[in-house]
Design a protein around this motif. Structure first.
Motif, PDB file in Angstrom:
ATOM      1  N   TYR A 114       0.860  -1.185   0.000  1.00  0.00           N
ATOM      2  CA  TYR A 114       0.000   0.000   0.000  1.00  0.00           C
ATOM      3  C   TYR A 114       0.894   1.232   0.000  1.00  0.00           C
ATOM      4  N   SER A 169       3.374   0.861   3.289  1.00  0.00           N
ATOM      5  CA  SER A 169       2.979   0.018   4.401  1.00  0.00           C
ATOM      6  C   SER A 169       2.449  -1.293   3.816  1.00  0.00           C
ATOM      7  N   SER A 170       2.083  -2.217   4.702  1.00  0.00           N
ATOM      8  CA  SER A 170       1.570  -3.500   4.230  1.00  0.00           C
ATOM      9  C   SER A 170       0.218  -3.778   4.866  1.00  0.00           C
ATOM     10  N   ASP A 171      -0.620  -4.497   4.164  1.00  0.00           N
ATOM     11  CA  ASP A 171      -1.930  -4.875   4.695  1.00  0.00           C
ATOM     12  C   ASP A 171      -1.770  -5.615   6.010  1.00  0.00           C
ATOM     13  N   GLY A 172      -2.601  -5.227   6.970  1.00  0.00           N
ATOM     14  CA  GLY A 172      -2.515  -5.886   8.265  1.00  0.00           C
ATOM     15  C   GLY A 172      -1.382  -5.343   9.107  1.00  0.00           C
ATOM     16  N   GLY A 173      -0.533  -4.530   8.518  1.00  0.00           N
ATOM     17  CA  GLY A 173       0.536  -3.888   9.278  1.00  0.00           C
ATOM     18  C   GLY A 173       0.133  -2.468   9.601  1.00  0.00           C
ATOM     19  N   PHE A 174       0.594  -1.964  10.689  1.00  0.00           N
ATOM     20  CA  PHE A 174       0.182  -0.641  11.115  1.00  0.00           C
ATOM     21  C   PHE A 174       1.312   0.374  11.020  1.00  0.00           C
ATOM     22  N   LYS A 175       2.466  -0.074  10.611  1.00  0.00           N
ATOM     23  CA  LYS A 175       3.589   0.839  10.538  1.00  0.00           C
ATOM     24  C   LYS A 175       3.693   1.379   9.133  1.00  0.00           C
ATOM     25  N   THR A 176       3.670   2.690   9.007  1.00  0.00           N
ATOM     26  CA  THR A 176       3.829   3.350   7.709  1.00  0.00           C
ATOM     27  C   THR A 176       5.167   4.064   7.707  1.00  0.00           C
ATOM     28  N   PHE A 184       7.566   6.722   5.906  1.00  0.00           N
ATOM     29  CA  PHE A 184       7.488   7.870   5.023  1.00  0.00           C
ATOM     30  C   PHE A 184       8.830   8.127   4.339  1.00  0.00           C
TER      31      PHE A 184
END
Lengths: 113, 112
Positions: free
Chosen positions: B32, B93-100, B102
């Protein structure tokens, strides 16, 4: 449309003091993220919560803690403040797993003197 | 660790010209890729995003392309206007992951 609310918008503290930042997510959003943004820098992920439980952790110092409450609002507690903690702190919210789109709040500007 | 590199750091264009900002990411699990616009004194605002099952997405003057093999994605703004002037951040970021994660940001100046 309702947006993410952060309070206070500005905060001035002395070194070694504590600070509490609050975040109210968009209604029905169950996930909250905290970011720290220094001058001229990109937002650095600190921590996130999904359904009131910590879901991921980034570069959050041990002096900081956070939690998400039953009404989904979140608080970031910062202790033993240092000059380097001066920054913009953003909260973002999303619908959680399966929807990564994050909506950012206006931020809290923390100044440590 | 995960890393997102963004170029250029500063971009100046004439009104009406196009602007292109490029990013690369390191985590192959990323799927994502949002782009944010941040104006002075405000929080980042999502302007467009793309998922790894799509190669290109367009919304009026803004388009994003993704090359998952090269781990590269780009933002294209056409017919730029002075109000497009801001700092733009790419992220991953990745699906199911909450760390974005930048990118470092691109400061775009659109000269009238």
């Amino acid at each position: 449309a309702a947006g993410v609310i952060q309070s206070p918008r500005h905060l001035i503290k002395e070194k070694r003091e504590t600070a509490t930042l609050k975040c109210y997510p968009i209604p029905r959003h169950d996930t909250v993220y905290w970011y720290q943004q220094g001058p001229g820098q990109d937002p650095q992920f600190l921590i996130s919560f999904y359904e009131k439980m910590q879901s991921d952790k980034g570069s959050i110092p041990d002096r900081f803690s956070a939690q998400q409450f039953s009404d989904y609002h979140s608080e970031l507690n910062m202790s033993s403040l240092e000059l380097g903690d001066s920054a913009l702190y953003f909260c973002a919210s999303s619908l959680g797993i399966g929807d990564n789109e994050q909506f950012f709040g206006p931020g809290t500007r923390l100044t440590v003197l | 660790g995960e890393n997102v590199e963004q170029h250029p750091s500063t971009l100046s264009v004439q009104e009406g010209d196009s602007a292109v900002i490029k990013c690369t990411y390191s985590d192959s699990a990323s799927n994502y890729f949002p782009w944010y616009k941040q104006e002075l004194g405000k929080g980042p605002q999502l302007i467009i995003d793309i998922r790894s099952n799509v190669g290109e997405k367009k919304d009026q003057r803004i388009a994003v392309t993704l090359n998952k093999t090269a781990k590269h994605f780009s933002l294209h703004i056409t017919e730029t206007q002075p109000e497009d002037s801001a700092v733009y951040f790419c992220a991953a970021s990745s699906d199911g992951g909450f760390k974005t994660i930048f990118g470092a940001g691109t400061r775009l100046f659109v000269k009238a």
